[in-house]
Design an enzyme around this catalytic site. Structure first.
Site, PDB file in Angstrom:
ATOM      1  N   ARG A 428       0.288   8.529   3.844  1.00 34.82           N
ATOM      2  CA  ARG A 428       1.834   7.481   3.301  1.00 34.82           C
ATOM      3  C   ARG A 428       2.625   9.263   3.535  1.00 34.82           C
ATOM      4  O   ARG A 428       2.192  10.427   2.903  1.00 34.82           O
ATOM      5  CB  ARG A 428       1.563   7.078   2.805  1.00 34.82           C
ATOM      6  CG  ARG A 428       1.085   6.029   2.448  1.00 34.82           C
ATOM      7  CD  ARG A 428       0.388   5.132   0.796  1.00 34.82           C
ATOM      8  NE  ARG A 428       2.064   4.830   0.729  1.00 34.82           N
ATOM      9  CZ  ARG A 428       2.168   4.015  -1.078  1.00 34.82           C
ATOM     10  NH1 ARG A 428       1.309   4.095  -1.646  1.00 34.82           N
ATOM     11  NH2 ARG A 428       3.312   3.597  -0.937  1.00 34.82           N
ATOM     12  N   ASP A 621       8.484  -4.438  -4.048  1.00 34.57           N
ATOM     13  CA  ASP A 621       6.605  -4.345  -4.265  1.00 34.57           C
ATOM     14  C   ASP A 621       6.581  -6.379  -4.427  1.00 34.57           C
ATOM     15  O   ASP A 621       5.669  -6.540  -4.414  1.00 34.57           O
ATOM     16  CB  ASP A 621       6.241  -3.763  -5.672  1.00 34.57           C
ATOM     17  CG  ASP A 621       6.372  -2.427  -5.669  1.00 34.57           C
ATOM     18  OD1 ASP A 621       6.366  -1.535  -4.516  1.00 34.57           O
ATOM     19  OD2 ASP A 621       6.333  -1.594  -6.935  1.00 34.57           O
ATOM     20  N   LYS A 648       4.176   1.458   2.622  1.00 32.31           N
ATOM     21  CA  LYS A 648       4.534   1.598   0.710  1.00 32.31           C
ATOM     22  C   LYS A 648       1.928   1.453   2.022  1.00 32.31           C
ATOM     23  O   LYS A 648       2.032   2.111   2.683  1.00 32.31           O
ATOM     24  CB  LYS A 648       4.354  -0.041   0.891  1.00 32.31           C
ATOM     25  CG  LYS A 648       5.572  -0.448   0.258  1.00 32.31           C
ATOM     26  CD  LYS A 648       5.773   0.657  -1.071  1.00 32.31           C
ATOM     27  CE  LYS A 648       7.180   0.270  -1.544  1.00 32.31           C
ATOM     28  NZ  LYS A 648       7.075   0.885  -3.050  1.00 32.31           N
ATOM     29  N   ARG A 694      -1.737  -5.829  -2.663  1.00 29.14           N
ATOM     30  CA  ARG A 694      -0.481  -6.847  -2.405  1.00 29.14           C
ATOM     31  C   ARG A 694      -0.346  -7.834  -1.238  1.00 29.14           C
ATOM     32  O   ARG A 694      -0.182  -8.700  -1.598  1.00 29.14           O
ATOM     33  CB  ARG A 694       0.941  -6.539  -2.458  1.00 29.14           C
ATOM     34  CG  ARG A 694       1.237  -5.908  -3.896  1.00 29.14           C
ATOM     35  CD  ARG A 694       2.613  -4.833  -3.844  1.00 29.14           C
ATOM     36  NE  ARG A 694       2.626  -4.114  -6.006  1.00 29.14           N
ATOM     37  CZ  ARG A 694       2.242  -4.179  -6.353  1.00 29.14           C
ATOM     38  NH1 ARG A 694       2.072  -5.525  -7.369  1.00 29.14           N
ATOM     39  NH2 ARG A 694       2.347  -3.164  -8.009  1.00 29.14           N
TER      40      ARG A 694
END
Length: 741
Positions: A428, A621, A648, A694
């Site tokens: 990232r 998020d 993300k 997630r």
């Protein structure tokens, strides 16, 4: 179906002690070679091995054993290796692979080079991390390596096929294979194996010389017996190991002696603070021992176990629950508590892997932290200038929040530091924080593309600046405000849209003034923080999965307690209400400067919307599970202005679109968002979460409206933000099973 072909045809094992004999027995048991031939200086041991069918053939000499072998295993004491290799040299075939099982690798590589010179055979040194208090061929055990690690130290020019075959052999014996450089292996083993054995030998020898030695040993507690058990190991073998790994062992002995002297001084001076700091740090490190490597006290390896979710379709969501504490606030509570003067008490701390990594990083920088225990943490603050240089890189797991906030915190410290994380995090980009920090005077090196690890130069004076953020990001804002605590003058940040303000609120709670004017937040460097009490509310990002679940599943009625209702975090509630969700808010109050409330959600018929741009940063998020809500709504839902989702833990826009497609749902992906036509049938299928927690939880929620089983792979990282998700989800009615957990 016939049996699998053997990995090697003829394996020669030179030395039939415990390790060599056990390897021969394991190879025979699992049919990993057509023929196992043994050689040993003891003819008695050789005869025993043949009679016990540990080997197929007993060779009269080393040369005879090696001839025609396609794998040669050296399993002799490390100091005898060079002499044995001299006998191997004239007989080993050109196609043979050479390996060993010794505890030191540099000495083996040096012996191979000394004997063979430039004409050395293909060679991959190895070290099984297994043993027994018993020794010799009579103790040979074919299951000795099962569920143990084997470390291979291949050279840079290793043949991939050779490495694959040797790995397959060890895996066939039940072992888990790791690889690392030779030098690193010897350093790690000096610290984790060689030093403990040296201490055990020394301690038993010291106590045996005491006048009251009989009583000492008679009344020794279990801990003493457990620790000194390793002093029963083979003295000759350990004599060889210590002399062969001299430099690495001396280095770790010197390090340990220095630290032991510090403890002696602390005891002599009644310095309880130092003792507590060392003991709490050690306790936490021990609890994470399976994840430790060398100087890093908390690290998740790339060989993390695979976890798969299998979710049955249908069901309803009911109950009265409280989800774990807010991850963003848990990170910040540790950071600011560590920098404060005094003791900070934290309740509701999220005991997920990311938060624990942040906690451990501060322990590594000299902060005494007690707990966590049932969400309670006590932080003995060291003050704004009290952090100490860590011994190695600071590992922050899967957390982009931690890495970006740590960047701002570490840039003005007096010491050099390095930030690293797991495989997902190291992919990232971190340029968004590195560039403005450099403008303040920081020196930060990144890997290619601005990615971790981040190497931060210490001892530099930072100057405050004003920064207009090109993209709304609470992480960037918080990073710069933390750096601003140390900078000369004022540091101010203007955001293009509102983002979560936990850092500003918590700084104020610790007595550090934060000025807020419209979209700009600013701090003046040079202040102090005063310890505080923090009650971390339940994480609204975790609650979001249950908000959507209870909305889309018929006959659902769920209450969520003590949920954080920070105005910069409630985008998920606002968006769901715009889509027609039934969410009741009650018992509203402010705890520690943060608003909290209970939420009751019942089933509702959703409709598609154009998601307002003002809500996007407030729900950044929560969009993976909101995409599931959109899939179950009537009409089209359109998201724009969400570029941040692409950087993300995964590219959450594309990964969600790919997963929905696997379930038969078509979407339209745009550079900054997605369009989802609701009402499509959600089928069963296999979904790749790409290690994104997630994503994994969002597709588990999708099962409530699916027509078949949904299997979601790569779910281990769910533990980073939501430990206990599967148990709590099952409690409310979600039909999820975790396999491999």
């Amino acid at each position: 179906m016939g049996e699998a072909a053997p990995v090697f045809q003829r394996i020669a094992i030179i030395g039939l002690g415990l390790i060599g004999g056990s390897l021969a027995a394991a190879i025979k048991k699992h049919k990993l070679a057509a023929t196992v031939v043994g050689a040993d200086q003891s003819q008695t041991d050789l005869a025993h091995a043949l009679k016990a069918q540990v080997i197929d053939e007993a060779a009269g000499s080393i040369a005879e054993a090696v001839k025609a072998a396609d794998l040669v295993v050296i399993a002799v004491p490390v100091r005898a290796t060079e002499a044995v290799l001299q006998q191997v040299k004239p007989a080993i075939g050109a196609q043979a692979l050479l390996t060993d099982v010794g505890s030191t690798k540099a000495s083996f590589v040096a012996a191979v080079s000394s004997v063979f010179g430039e004409q050395r055979p293909a060679c991959i040194p190895g070290h099984p991390i297994a043993g027994s208090e018993k020794s010799g061929i009579a103790a040979a055990n074919p299951e000795l390596f099962a569920k143990h690690k084997v470390i291979l130290t291949p050279p840079d020019d290793v043949d991939a096929a050779d490495l694959a075959r040797l790995s397959a052999l060890w895996e066939g014996c039940g072992a888990r294979v790791l690889t690392m450089p030779v030098e690193y292996h010897d350093e790690v083993l000096a610290a984790t194996s060689h030093l403990p054995h040296l201490i055990a030998f020394s301690l038993v020898d010291t106590l045996a010389g005491e006048d009251e030695n009989l009583d000492i040993f008679r009344y020794a507690a279990g801990g003493f017996r457990d620790f000194t058990r390793i002093a029963a190991s083979n003295p000759v073998m350990w004599h060889d190991i210590f002399l062969s790994n001299q430099q690495a062992v001396l280095k770790v002995i010197d390090h340990f002696t220095h630290d032991l002297n510090q403890l002696r001084t602390a005891i002599a001076e009644q310095d309880g603070a130092t003792l507590l700091r060392v003991f709490t740090r050690a306790k936490a490190a021990r609890e994470h021992f399976s994840k430790m490597l060398s100087g890093q006290a908390y690290v998740t390896t790339n060989n993390q176990k695979q976890v798969t979710f299998s979710v049955q379709p249908g069901g309803k969501i009911t109950g009265d629950i409280r989800v774990p504490g807010d991850k963003s606030m848990s990170h910040r509570s540790i950071m600011l508590g560590a920098l404060a003067d005094g003791i900070t008490e934290v309740e509701g701390f999220l005991e997920g892997e990311d938060s624990l990594a942040t906690l451990q990083a501060f322990r590594d920088m000299g902060v005494t932290i007690e707990g966590p225990h049932n969400g309670h943490v006590r932080i003995h603050g060291v003050g704004i200038d009290g952090l100490q240089a860590p011994r190695g890189p600071l590992y922050v797991g899967n957390s982009g929040t931690a890495m970006r906030l740590f960047s701002g915190l570490l840039a003005p410290q007096a010491f050099d530091s390095e930030l690293t994380g797991d495989a997902s995090l190291t992919g990232r980009p971190m340029g968004r924080v590195a560039e403005p920090l450099r403008a303040m005077g920081a020196v930060i090196e990144t890997a290619e593309g601005g990615r971790p690890p981040l190497k931060i130069k210490g001892g530099l004076a930072l100057k405050g600046l004003h920064y207009d953020m090109p993209v709304a990001s609470a992480q960037v804002k918080s990073c710069l405000l933390l750096a601003g605590l140390y900078a000369e003058g004022t540091t101010s940040v203007t955001e293009p849209a509102p983002t979560r303000d936990h850092t500003e609120r918590m700084l104020a709670g610790f007595g550090y003034p934060v000025k807020r004017e419209g979209a700009t937040a600013s701090v003046v460097g040079g202040g102090r923080l005063t310890a505080s009490a923090i009650d971390v509310p339940a994480d609204i990002s975790s609650a979001a999965f249950f908000l959507v679940a209870a909305t889309i599943a018929e006959d659902s009625d769920l209450t969520l307690r003590h949920v954080g209702m920070n105005p910069t975090r409630v985008g998920v509630i606002n968006i769901l209400r715009l889509m027609g969700a039934n969410i009741e808010v009650s018992n509203e109050k402010v705890v520690g400067g943060e608003p909290v409330a209970d939420l009751r959600v019942t089933s509702a018929r959703l409709h598609g919307i154009d998601i307002p741009g003002t809500e996007v940063p407030l729900a950044i998020d929560e969009f993976p599970v909101l995409f599931i809500a959109a899939t179950c709504a009537e009409g089209k839902t359109v998201l724009r202005g969400a570029e941040e989702l692409r950087v993300k833990e995964s590219d959450r826009i594309q990964v969600m679109a790919d997963g929905l497609e696997q379930l038969g749902v078509q979407t339209t992906v745009t550079p900054d968002g997605i369009e989802i036509e609701g009402g499509q049938t959600v089928g069963g299928g296999h979904v790749d979460s790409h290690g994104d927690h997630r994503i994994a939880m969002a597709f588990a929620v999708a099962s409530l409206r699916a027509t078949g089983v949904i299997t979601i792979n790569d779910c281990a990282n769910v533990a980073t933000s939501f430990p206990g998700f599967v148990k709590l989800a099952r409690q409310t009615g979600l039909r999820v099973q975790a396999e491999g957990a």
